[in-house]
Each structure stands twice: as C-alpha cells, then as structure tokens.
Scaffold this motif. Structure first.
Motif, PDB file in Angstrom:
ATOM      1  N   VAL A   1      13.634  -0.968 -12.751  1.00 49.91           N
ATOM      2  CA  VAL A   1      14.447   0.138 -12.226  1.00 49.91           C
ATOM      3  C   VAL A   1      15.651  -0.433 -11.490  1.00 49.91           C
ATOM      4  O   VAL A   1      16.779   0.003 -11.690  1.00 49.91           O
ATOM      5  N   TYR A   2      15.425  -1.417 -10.631  1.00 49.10           N
ATOM      6  CA  TYR A   2      16.532  -2.106  -9.970  1.00 49.10           C
ATOM      7  C   TYR A   2      16.054  -3.435  -9.428  1.00 49.10           C
ATOM      8  O   TYR A   2      14.864  -3.675  -9.230  1.00 49.10           O
ATOM      9  N   ALA A   3      17.020  -4.317  -9.195  1.00 46.26           N
ATOM     10  CA  ALA A   3      16.785  -5.595  -8.516  1.00 46.26           C
ATOM     11  C   ALA A   3      18.053  -5.920  -7.748  1.00 46.26           C
ATOM     12  O   ALA A   3      19.153  -5.904  -8.310  1.00 46.26           O
ATOM     13  N   HIS A   4      17.901  -6.198  -6.453  1.00 46.63           N
ATOM     14  CA  HIS A   4      19.051  -6.510  -5.602  1.00 46.63           C
ATOM     15  C   HIS A   4      18.749  -7.755  -4.770  1.00 46.63           C
ATOM     16  O   HIS A   4      17.633  -7.933  -4.282  1.00 46.63           O
TER      17      HIS A   4
ATOM     18  N   GLU B   1      -4.995  -0.341 -15.600  1.00 39.87           N
ATOM     19  CA  GLU B   1      -4.200  -1.405 -16.220  1.00 39.87           C
ATOM     20  C   GLU B   1      -2.855  -1.563 -15.519  1.00 39.87           C
ATOM     21  O   GLU B   1      -2.395  -2.689 -15.254  1.00 39.87           O
ATOM     22  N   ASN B   2      -2.201  -0.451 -15.217  1.00 37.18           N
ATOM     23  CA  ASN B   2      -0.902  -0.521 -14.554  1.00 37.18           C
ATOM     24  C   ASN B   2      -1.022  -1.006 -13.117  1.00 37.18           C
ATOM     25  O   ASN B   2      -0.109  -1.654 -12.604  1.00 37.18           O
ATOM     26  N   ARG B   3      -2.155  -0.690 -12.477  1.00 32.80           N
ATOM     27  CA  ARG B   3      -2.346  -1.180 -11.104  1.00 32.80           C
ATOM     28  C   ARG B   3      -2.394  -2.697 -11.086  1.00 32.80           C
ATOM     29  O   ARG B   3      -1.849  -3.348 -10.168  1.00 32.80           O
ATOM     30  N   ILE B   4      -3.041  -3.286 -12.082  1.00 34.16           N
ATOM     31  CA  ILE B   4      -3.086  -4.747 -12.185  1.00 34.16           C
ATOM     32  C   ILE B   4      -1.691  -5.303 -12.474  1.00 34.16           C
ATOM     33  O   ILE B   4      -1.250  -6.270 -11.864  1.00 34.16           O
ATOM     34  N   ALA B   5      -0.993  -4.643 -13.403  1.00 37.82           N
ATOM     35  CA  ALA B   5       0.340  -5.116 -13.793  1.00 37.82           C
ATOM     36  C   ALA B   5       1.342  -4.997 -12.652  1.00 37.82           C
ATOM     37  O   ALA B   5       2.302  -5.784 -12.580  1.00 37.82           O
ATOM     38  N   ALA B   6       1.135  -4.053 -11.725  1.00 34.32           N
ATOM     39  CA  ALA B   6       2.085  -3.821 -10.636  1.00 34.32           C
ATOM     40  C   ALA B   6       2.275  -5.039  -9.742  1.00 34.32           C
ATOM     41  O   ALA B   6       3.291  -5.157  -9.047  1.00 34.32           O
ATOM     42  N   ALA B   7       1.336  -5.959  -9.762  1.00 32.41           N
ATOM     43  CA  ALA B   7       1.446  -7.161  -8.935  1.00 32.41           C
ATOM     44  C   ALA B   7       2.636  -8.023  -9.328  1.00 32.41           C
ATOM     45  O   ALA B   7       3.052  -8.900  -8.559  1.00 32.41           O
TER      46      ALA B   7
ATOM     47  N   LEU C   1       0.837  -1.188   0.000  1.00 33.74           N
ATOM     48  CA  LEU C   1       0.000   0.000   0.000  1.00 33.74           C
ATOM     49  C   LEU C   1       0.878   1.246   0.000  1.00 33.74           C
ATOM     50  O   LEU C   1       1.854   1.331   0.743  1.00 33.74           O
ATOM     51  N   SER C   2       0.534   2.191  -0.844  1.00 31.97           N
ATOM     52  CA  SER C   2       1.305   3.426  -0.959  1.00 31.97           C
ATOM     53  C   SER C   2       0.437   4.482  -1.619  1.00 31.97           C
ATOM     54  O   SER C   2      -0.416   4.165  -2.456  1.00 31.97           O
ATOM     55  N   SER C   3       0.673   5.736  -1.264  1.00 29.28           N
ATOM     56  CA  SER C   3      -0.080   6.823  -1.889  1.00 29.28           C
ATOM     57  C   SER C   3       0.188   6.888  -3.383  1.00 29.28           C
ATOM     58  O   SER C   3      -0.664   7.337  -4.156  1.00 29.28           O
ATOM     59  N   ARG C   4       1.363   6.422  -3.795  1.00 30.42           N
ATOM     60  CA  ARG C   4       1.685   6.485  -5.228  1.00 30.42           C
ATOM     61  C   ARG C   4       0.814   5.545  -6.053  1.00 30.42           C
ATOM     62  O   ARG C   4       0.659   5.741  -7.265  1.00 30.42           O
ATOM     63  N   ASN C   5       0.219   4.527  -5.414  1.00 31.03           N
ATOM     64  CA  ASN C   5      -0.643   3.596  -6.148  1.00 31.03           C
ATOM     65  C   ASN C   5      -1.838   4.303  -6.767  1.00 31.03           C
ATOM     66  O   ASN C   5      -2.379   3.857  -7.782  1.00 31.03           O
ATOM     67  N   MET C   6      -2.261   5.407  -6.148  1.00 31.08           N
ATOM     68  CA  MET C   6      -3.419   6.143  -6.655  1.00 31.08           C
ATOM     69  C   MET C   6      -3.131   6.785  -8.002  1.00 31.08           C
ATOM     70  O   MET C   6      -4.055   7.135  -8.739  1.00 31.08           O
TER      71      MET C   6
ATOM     72  N   VAL D   1       4.964   5.986 -12.701  1.00 30.24           N
ATOM     73  CA  VAL D   1       4.995   5.602 -11.290  1.00 30.24           C
ATOM     74  C   VAL D   1       5.956   4.441 -11.070  1.00 30.24           C
ATOM     75  O   VAL D   1       5.920   3.450 -11.809  1.00 30.24           O
ATOM     76  N   GLU D   2       6.796   4.568 -10.050  1.00 30.91           N
ATOM     77  CA  GLU D   2       7.694   3.473  -9.676  1.00 30.91           C
ATOM     78  C   GLU D   2       7.110   2.728  -8.477  1.00 30.91           C
ATOM     79  O   GLU D   2       6.760   3.345  -7.471  1.00 30.91           O
ATOM     80  N   ILE D   3       6.993   1.417  -8.628  1.00 32.52           N
ATOM     81  CA  ILE D   3       6.498   0.566  -7.553  1.00 32.52           C
ATOM     82  C   ILE D   3       7.685  -0.227  -7.013  1.00 32.52           C
ATOM     83  O   ILE D   3       8.321  -0.983  -7.744  1.00 32.52           O
ATOM     84  N   LEU D   4       7.984  -0.053  -5.708  1.00 32.36           N
ATOM     85  CA  LEU D   4       9.109  -0.753  -5.099  1.00 32.36           C
ATOM     86  C   LEU D   4       8.614  -1.679  -4.012  1.00 32.36           C
ATOM     87  O   LEU D   4       7.574  -1.459  -3.399  1.00 32.36           O
TER      88      LEU D   4
END
Length: 199
Positions: free
Chosen positions: A159-162, A115-121, A105-110, A189-192
C-alpha cells in the motif's frame, strides 16, 4: 472503566457526541504538510485534528499519551497543539505493542485469515531488514525504501512505504531520527507498521 482503574486512573472523562459537537463544525483543522501518499486519508486526518483539538481544549492542561503505532497522527497532534497553543504540558509516546512475531496488536488482526495472519509478519520484518541496512551504513533513502518494497511485495500487495524524518519530511541522505513506515494488504485487511531509527 475497570481497565483504567487497574492502571491507576481516578477519573474518566467521556463526553457525549453532542458535547463535542453541539452543532455541525464550520471551522476546519488541517495539516496538509503532513499528508503523505498512502497514509491516513487526508479527510480522516483532518477530522481527527478537529476532534482532538476540541477534546484537549475541553480537558485543559494535561499530559497527552499517544501510541507510536499511529505515528502520523502523533506528529500531526504535536504540530496542531503547538500551532493552536493547546494546553498540553507534554506528549508521552507509548511504544507499539506487538505479538510474538512482531506484528503490531490491532483489532483489525482479528479479520485476517490464519494464512494471512502468518504472512502479515513480513511487514515488521521488512522494516527490521531496512533498519539493519541503515545500521550497516546505508544512507540513501531510496535504497532503504527499495529494501522494504522488495520484502513486502514478495508476499503481499504494497500500500505504501516511506523512509522519512520523524516529522514526516523527505530527507536524503538519511541523518538524525528517521521513521520507516509501511503498509501491506492481506485480503481485505491493511496491516501498517512503523519503526524509528537514529542515524
């Protein structure tokens, strides 16, 4: 204030900006050893370190609650508190709160399109897949990272993977407490997200 009261708080300390910074700061608080490629901008991280150092010093002896979601900042503040002998009795890590599909959960999700909200999973799914590989015996950090990269890049720009230790240090082969960290861009939007794994 109402939310804090409902959680059992009896006192709120909300200093004004001029109380934190009565004059422009000259001293910097920095932790270059915790600046990893792609994670929080180093200058922003240093600003957080300075602000938190001043704020916690003003508050005095306390228990500091920080969210697991911002793992880099949590690790940094643990180190800063130790190095500067800040009056922190203990740190309490609050688990990441997630939506039903696993997205933090994040304010950026709004700001995400439907379509991108579904893909963010795909971000938490990639971390879970990597965690399963570790559970099944994979110990090569590069191979585990490749799993994360492959899953995310199939649907979004990475963006990154560690795949690192919980103190943000490179470790290969994997052992002990490990932190899987990833971020992908969906539109603007970046989802981390990050996930802890014990090896």
């Amino acid at each position: 204030a109402a939310m804090a009261a409902s959680a059992g708080a009896h006192l709120l300390y909300i200093p004004r900006g001029e109380e934190i910074y009565p004059q422009p700061p000259v001293v910097k608080v920095t932790a270059p050893g915790l600046h990893l490629p792609g994670l929080t901008d180093p200058q922003h991280l240093d600003m957080v370190a300075l602000f938190m150092s001043k704020f916690l010093g003003m508050v005095g002896g306390c228990t500091c609650y920080m969210g697991e979601k911002d793992w880099q900042q949590l690790v940094m503040m643990r180190q800063v508190a130790s190095d500067l002998s800040l009056p922190i009795k203990r740190f309490v890590v609050s688990p990441t709160v997630r939506d039903t599909d696993g997205v933090p959960l994040s304010s950026r999700n709004m700001k995400l399109t439907p379509e991108n909200r579904i893909a963010a999973a795909i971000v938490p799914q990639a971390l879970e897949t990597a965690a399963r590989a570790i559970a099944e015996g994979e110990r090569d950090a590069d191979k585990v990272r490749a799993i994360i990269v492959e899953h995310i890049e199939s649907q979004a720009p990475l963006v990154y993977a560690h795949v690192i230790s919980e103190t943000l240090q490179d470790i290969n082969p994997l052992r002990g407490p490990i932190r899987l960290m990833a971020c992908a861009r969906f539109g603007e939007v970046e989802i981390l997200d990050n996930l802890g794994v014990m090896v």
